[in-house]
Every structure is written in structure tokens, then in C-alpha cells.
Design a protein around this motif. Structure first.
Motif, PDB file in Angstrom:
ATOM      1  N   GLN A   1       0.905  -1.091   0.083  1.00 21.99           N
ATOM      2  CA  GLN A   1       0.159  -0.051   0.076  1.00 21.99           C
ATOM      3  C   GLN A   1       0.856   1.270  -0.087  1.00 21.99           C
ATOM      4  O   GLN A   1       0.612   2.307  -0.572  1.00 21.99           O
ATOM      5  CB  GLN A   1      -0.992   0.041   1.163  1.00 21.99           C
ATOM      6  CG  GLN A   1      -2.004  -1.137   1.134  1.00 21.99           C
ATOM      7  CD  GLN A   1      -2.749  -1.208   2.451  1.00 21.99           C
ATOM      8  OE1 GLN A   1      -2.018  -1.191   3.560  1.00 21.99           O
ATOM      9  NE2 GLN A   1      -4.023  -1.727   2.450  1.00 21.99           N
ATOM     10  N   TYR A   2       1.799   1.096   0.719  1.00 12.80           N
ATOM     11  CA  TYR A   2       2.852   2.494   0.562  1.00 12.80           C
ATOM     12  C   TYR A   2       3.412   2.456  -0.810  1.00 12.80           C
ATOM     13  O   TYR A   2       3.478   3.636  -1.232  1.00 12.80           O
ATOM     14  CB  TYR A   2       4.065   1.958   1.877  1.00 12.80           C
ATOM     15  CG  TYR A   2       5.081   3.042   1.459  1.00 12.80           C
ATOM     16  CD1 TYR A   2       5.016   3.920   2.461  1.00 12.80           C
ATOM     17  CD2 TYR A   2       6.361   2.917   0.812  1.00 12.80           C
ATOM     18  CE1 TYR A   2       6.073   4.894   2.425  1.00 12.80           C
ATOM     19  CE2 TYR A   2       7.213   3.836   0.671  1.00 12.80           C
ATOM     20  CZ  TYR A   2       7.175   4.940   1.662  1.00 12.80           C
ATOM     21  OH  TYR A   2       8.055   5.854   1.577  1.00 12.80           O
ATOM     22  N   LEU A   3       3.999   1.498  -1.426  1.00 16.07           N
ATOM     23  CA  LEU A   3       4.507   1.710  -2.697  1.00 16.07           C
ATOM     24  C   LEU A   3       3.375   2.032  -3.782  1.00 16.07           C
ATOM     25  O   LEU A   3       3.794   2.937  -4.467  1.00 16.07           O
ATOM     26  CB  LEU A   3       4.974   0.353  -3.286  1.00 16.07           C
ATOM     27  CG  LEU A   3       6.356  -0.166  -2.437  1.00 16.07           C
ATOM     28  CD1 LEU A   3       6.962  -1.646  -2.959  1.00 16.07           C
ATOM     29  CD2 LEU A   3       7.483   0.879  -2.586  1.00 16.07           C
ATOM     30  N   TRP A   4       2.108   1.525  -3.574  1.00 10.69           N
ATOM     31  CA  TRP A   4       1.015   2.000  -4.536  1.00 10.69           C
ATOM     32  C   TRP A   4       0.785   3.689  -4.175  1.00 10.69           C
ATOM     33  O   TRP A   4       0.429   4.284  -5.438  1.00 10.69           O
ATOM     34  CB  TRP A   4      -0.042   1.262  -4.163  1.00 10.69           C
ATOM     35  CG  TRP A   4      -1.436   1.706  -4.846  1.00 10.69           C
ATOM     36  CD1 TRP A   4      -1.886   1.934  -5.990  1.00 10.69           C
ATOM     37  CD2 TRP A   4      -2.538   2.478  -3.910  1.00 10.69           C
ATOM     38  NE1 TRP A   4      -3.145   2.395  -6.240  1.00 10.69           N
ATOM     39  CE2 TRP A   4      -3.547   2.868  -4.755  1.00 10.69           C
ATOM     40  CE3 TRP A   4      -2.732   2.651  -2.639  1.00 10.69           C
ATOM     41  CZ2 TRP A   4      -4.686   3.527  -4.387  1.00 10.69           C
ATOM     42  CZ3 TRP A   4      -3.737   3.426  -2.161  1.00 10.69           C
ATOM     43  CH2 TRP A   4      -4.848   3.760  -3.271  1.00 10.69           C
ATOM     44  N   ALA A   5       0.615   3.946  -2.927  1.00 12.70           N
ATOM     45  CA  ALA A   5       0.550   5.258  -2.769  1.00 12.70           C
ATOM     46  C   ALA A   5       1.494   6.314  -3.121  1.00 12.70           C
ATOM     47  O   ALA A   5       1.028   7.488  -3.492  1.00 12.70           O
ATOM     48  CB  ALA A   5       0.151   5.496  -1.221  1.00 12.70           C
ATOM     49  N   LYS A   6       2.624   5.867  -3.064  1.00 11.93           N
ATOM     50  CA  LYS A   6       3.628   6.550  -3.510  1.00 11.93           C
ATOM     51  C   LYS A   6       3.918   7.051  -4.849  1.00 11.93           C
ATOM     52  O   LYS A   6       4.449   7.859  -5.472  1.00 11.93           O
ATOM     53  CB  LYS A   6       4.962   6.238  -2.781  1.00 11.93           C
ATOM     54  CG  LYS A   6       6.237   7.096  -2.996  1.00 11.93           C
ATOM     55  CD  LYS A   6       7.494   6.347  -2.169  1.00 11.93           C
ATOM     56  CE  LYS A   6       8.546   7.483  -2.115  1.00 11.93           C
ATOM     57  NZ  LYS A   6       8.272   8.744  -1.329  1.00 11.93           N
ATOM     58  N   TYR A   7       3.562   5.931  -5.800  1.00  9.82           N
ATOM     59  CA  TYR A   7       3.980   6.037  -7.125  1.00  9.82           C
ATOM     60  C   TYR A   7       2.773   5.916  -8.018  1.00  9.82           C
ATOM     61  O   TYR A   7       2.907   5.568  -9.199  1.00  9.82           O
ATOM     62  CB  TYR A   7       5.005   4.775  -7.343  1.00  9.82           C
ATOM     63  CG  TYR A   7       6.290   4.983  -6.840  1.00  9.82           C
ATOM     64  CD1 TYR A   7       7.162   5.734  -7.012  1.00  9.82           C
ATOM     65  CD2 TYR A   7       6.524   3.976  -5.741  1.00  9.82           C
ATOM     66  CE1 TYR A   7       8.475   6.205  -6.362  1.00  9.82           C
ATOM     67  CE2 TYR A   7       7.787   4.190  -4.875  1.00  9.82           C
ATOM     68  CZ  TYR A   7       8.514   5.066  -5.230  1.00  9.82           C
ATOM     69  OH  TYR A   7       9.665   5.506  -4.603  1.00  9.82           O
TER      70      TYR A   7
ATOM     71  N   ASP B   1      -2.642  12.632  -7.309  1.00  9.11           N
ATOM     72  CA  ASP B   1      -2.755  13.901  -6.514  1.00  9.11           C
ATOM     73  C   ASP B   1      -3.547  13.752  -5.161  1.00  9.11           C
ATOM     74  O   ASP B   1      -3.156  14.529  -4.311  1.00  9.11           O
ATOM     75  CB  ASP B   1      -3.047  15.228  -7.342  1.00  9.11           C
ATOM     76  CG  ASP B   1      -2.053  15.436  -8.398  1.00  9.11           C
ATOM     77  OD1 ASP B   1      -0.924  14.926  -8.359  1.00  9.11           O
ATOM     78  OD2 ASP B   1      -2.386  16.421  -9.248  1.00  9.11           O
ATOM     79  N   TYR B   2      -4.372  13.063  -5.193  1.00 10.80           N
ATOM     80  CA  TYR B   2      -5.465  12.920  -4.014  1.00 10.80           C
ATOM     81  C   TYR B   2      -5.192  11.661  -3.311  1.00 10.80           C
ATOM     82  O   TYR B   2      -6.128  11.212  -2.456  1.00 10.80           O
ATOM     83  CB  TYR B   2      -7.115  13.040  -4.706  1.00 10.80           C
ATOM     84  CG  TYR B   2      -7.193  14.398  -5.142  1.00 10.80           C
ATOM     85  CD1 TYR B   2      -7.127  15.621  -4.395  1.00 10.80           C
ATOM     86  CD2 TYR B   2      -7.171  14.644  -6.708  1.00 10.80           C
ATOM     87  CE1 TYR B   2      -7.466  16.788  -5.041  1.00 10.80           C
ATOM     88  CE2 TYR B   2      -7.397  15.776  -7.325  1.00 10.80           C
ATOM     89  CZ  TYR B   2      -7.347  16.783  -6.418  1.00 10.80           C
ATOM     90  OH  TYR B   2      -7.676  18.053  -7.157  1.00 10.80           O
ATOM     91  N   THR B   3      -4.113  10.867  -3.554  1.00  9.09           N
ATOM     92  CA  THR B   3      -3.710  10.013  -2.649  1.00  9.09           C
ATOM     93  C   THR B   3      -2.681  10.417  -1.946  1.00  9.09           C
ATOM     94  O   THR B   3      -1.500  10.688  -2.492  1.00  9.09           O
ATOM     95  CB  THR B   3      -3.464   8.662  -3.567  1.00  9.09           C
ATOM     96  OG1 THR B   3      -4.571   7.941  -4.307  1.00  9.09           O
ATOM     97  CG2 THR B   3      -3.101   7.551  -2.665  1.00  9.09           C
ATOM     98  N   ASN B   4      -2.527  10.246  -0.643  1.00 10.57           N
ATOM     99  CA  ASN B   4      -1.297  10.838   0.162  1.00 10.57           C
ATOM    100  C   ASN B   4      -0.875   9.771   1.203  1.00 10.57           C
ATOM    101  O   ASN B   4      -1.740   8.915   1.600  1.00 10.57           O
ATOM    102  CB  ASN B   4      -2.070  11.944   0.947  1.00 10.57           C
ATOM    103  CG  ASN B   4      -2.501  13.091   0.124  1.00 10.57           C
ATOM    104  OD1 ASN B   4      -2.161  13.782  -0.942  1.00 10.57           O
ATOM    105  ND2 ASN B   4      -3.942  13.657   0.405  1.00 10.57           N
ATOM    106  N   LEU B   5       0.376   9.897   1.421  1.00 11.52           N
ATOM    107  CA  LEU B   5       0.825   9.145   2.647  1.00 11.52           C
ATOM    108  C   LEU B   5       1.132  10.081   3.848  1.00 11.52           C
ATOM    109  O   LEU B   5       1.657  11.302   3.587  1.00 11.52           O
ATOM    110  CB  LEU B   5       2.499   8.592   2.136  1.00 11.52           C
ATOM    111  CG  LEU B   5       2.382   7.470   1.224  1.00 11.52           C
ATOM    112  CD1 LEU B   5       3.442   7.235   0.665  1.00 11.52           C
ATOM    113  CD2 LEU B   5       2.031   6.285   2.136  1.00 11.52           C
TER     114      LEU B   5
END
Length: 342
Positions: A71-77, A81-85
Motif C-alpha cells: 500500500q505504501y508503494l502504491w500510494a507513493k507511485y 494527486d489525491y492519494t497521500n501518505l
């Protein structure tokens, strides 16, 4: 030889599979935040014998969840613009475990329901009554002596032999506490009343920016209920936080007054509600605009506080929605706007 290679390959695949599964359950110190949706409150808030609302008032939620490696990798890459870590310390309070976090979010929602009820019934001339019941403990700092005696979920109802109904009632007892002082607290836990002696401790430096401070080390909220006629019930599940306050207030008020505020529109919005009717900021406003638009909302109320209405308009322009963004500072602002609808 071939048999040996097959065996090595087989066990290699098993190890890879085990690692892949383990990474799915391993949580990183990050949370993923992304747009959720808008949900009508018409069916989950019921005023006894209330009027049917012509249209929909919609609370808006966003998804916030602890991130595993994938989930971290998906959100980061993922390029959205509206998906944030978010770092964990920006979501949880210091020294807050998952159980305490869940209790705090649940308490925010319950408090929002009570405040929405009070504001709506008062605006409708129904004379709501506040019943204070004590102080709900949301978190106990684990490094302080109080952690030996108090738990999240306890309700403080007395201090040093005196009745305590609100946080304000407790303040004189904790003001000026020094090392080696103690406080006798009467608490309710699991329906039973008991008295515990809590020693004063020094707050961890990470919580006081290095300053020396003493206390009992709890995060608390007033425990109360709002007594109203006609009665009201809520059936809101799996949604925490205070951000639905304004929209719940509008729904309740419309059921009480039959003023036809919604006029057939799908009206979403966000913002906390205070006892005096002021609408407060909530964070995640841009993601909520995206979620409301996807859910078909035609109007979106956004708090003016912290420039959130401005941020909402920027997001609306970015995604090209026809949904109208309406800035509001108070419950009355929202009602006045709705009265202009045709």
C-alpha cells in the motif's frame, strides 16, 4: 540433479510466498489517505415522527488506513494527486495505541452527534437539555504513574471526595500539582464504580517540547448526553471523527421543521459543529470534494475556517466538477443558502 533443482526451486518459491504474505501484514509507520465517498444520512438519523426530507444531506468520508509495504508503494507511485501518505505521528496522538485511536475517533463521532442534536433542536425551538456525566478517558500516557490505575474508557465522576461532571470541574484539583502529590479519583469502569489513588508524574519531554510539566497524564473528553423531545436515534457505523457535524445538524433540523431545506438536491458537505453553531475545519477537504463529486453531489458545503473553502474550490476546479462549492462559517449560513434554492 534435475530433481534437486526442482526441490530448490520449490522451496525457493515457498520462501518467496511466505515473505510476500508477511509483507502484506507488516505495517509501516505511515497511513494512506485517499478519497472515499458521500453517504446520505437520511436513513441513519431518525427523529421520532419527524418530517421526511425531500432530497439528501450527505456526510463525506475519506479512507485513512495503516499502510503495509504494498500500500505504501502504491500510494507513493500511483500518480494520483489525491492519494497521500501520512506519517503515523500526523494521524495518531503521541503514545496512542490502536485501541485508543479507535476510541478517540468513535468519541469524536458521538460528540458530533450530540452537538448536532443540540444545535438543531435549539434552532427549531425545542429546548434541548445537556446532561453531563463525567470525564471520559481517551488515552493514558504509558510512561506516567496514572497508567497503573487508569484505562482508556474509564469515566471520572469524582475527585478527592467531590463530584466531577465536566473537565472544568476537574481542573481545580489538577492545577498546581507537584511531584509526590496524589489525587483520589472515583471512576466508572465496565458499569462498576471504584476509587483509585493516582500519583502525579512528570510528563515525557517529547510531549512538552522539553519543558518540565507535571500532571496525571490523560487525554479526556466530557461524557454527556442530550435530552430532547421528540427522541432521536443514530445508526452510523464504521465512520469516526467529527467532520459530519454540520450535515447531521442540517438533517435533524429539516426533519424537525419540515422547511424543505434540501428541495430535492443532493447536498454534501463537511465541517465540525460547535455548540454555538460555528462550523470548524476538518482536514482532507480536497479528497472529500473528489469523493462527493464521484457520489453525485450537486452542492458541497465547505468551512471557511483555515481557508478550507478556498482549497475545496481549487480541488473542484482541478477535477472539473459542476458541483457548487458553498463556503460556510456557521450553521445559519448553510440554512440561509438553502433557503435561496428554488
Amino acid at each position: 540433479m534435475k530433481s534437486k533443482r526442482r526441490t530448490i526451486t520449490f522451496y525457493g518459491l515457498i520462501i518467496i510466498l511466505i515473505i510476500a504474505v508477511a509483507l502484506n501484514f507488516y505495517k509501516l509507520p505511515y497511513y494512506v489517505e485517499k478519497p472515499g465517498a458521500a453517504e446520505s444520512v437520511n436513513g441513519i438519523i431518525k427523529v421520532k415522527d419527524g418530517h421526511k426530507v425531500n432530497g439528501q444531506f450527505m456526510l463525506v468520508y475519506i479512507y485513512v488506513g495503516a499502510a503495509n509495504v504494498y500500500q505504501y508503494l502504491w500510494a507513493k507511485y500511483d500518480g494520483n494527486d489525491y492519494t497521500n501518505l501520512l506519517k503515523a505521528q500526523n494521524v495518531k496522538l503521541p503514545d496512542e495505541n490502536q485501541k485508543e485511536y479507535a476510541l478517540r475517533q468513535q468519541n469524536y463521532m458521538v460528540d458530533a452527534q450530540e452537538t448536532a442534536t443540540y444545535v438543531a433542536y435549539k434552532a427549531a425551538g425545542k429546548k434541548p437539555k445537556i446532561n453531563n456525566k463525567g470525564i471520559l478517558i481517551l488515552n493514558v500516557i504509558s510512561d506516567m504513574p496514572a497508567a497503573k490505575e487508569l484505562e482508556e474508557g474509564d469515566i471520572i465522576v469524582g475527585a478527592n471526595g467531590k463530584k466531577v461532571e465536566t473537565i472544568k470541574d476537574l481542573q481545580p484539583f489538577v492545577k498546581g500539582l507537584k511531584p509526590d502529590d496524589s489525587l483520589s479519583l472515583k471512576i466508572k469502569r465496565d458499569g462498576k464504580v471504584k476509587t483509585v489513588n493516582v500519583d502525579v508524574g512528570k510528563f515525557p519531554g517529547k510531549l512538552t517540547q522539553g519543558k518540565t510539566k507535571y500532571g496525571i497524564g490523560i487525554i479526556q473528553s466530557n461524557e454527556r448526553d442530550i435530552e430532547v423531545k421528540p427522541k432521536i436515534s443514530f445508526d452510523i457505523k464504521n465512520i469516526g471523527g467529527p467532520s459530519a457535524g454540520l450535515m447531521m445538524t442540517l438533517e435533524i433540523y429539516d426533519q424537525l421543521t419540515n422547511n424543505d431545506l434540501a428541495k430535492g438536491f443532493k447536498i454534501a458537505g463537511t465541517g465540525t459543529i460547535q455548540m454555538d453553531g460555528k462550523v470548524g475545519p476538518i482536514g482532507g477537504i480536497k479528497e472529500k470534494v473528489v469523493g462527493a463529486d464521484k457520489s453525485g453531489a450537486q452542492i458541497f458545503f465547505a468551512p471557511t475556517a483555515d481557508h478550507e473553502a478556498k482549497d475545496a474550490k481549487e480541488a473542484a476546479k482541478d477535477i472539473g466538477t459542476d458541483m457548487k462549492i458553498v463556503p460556510v462559517s456557521t450553521f445559519d449560513d448553510a440554512v440561509k443558502y438553502l433557503n435561496t434554492l428554488k
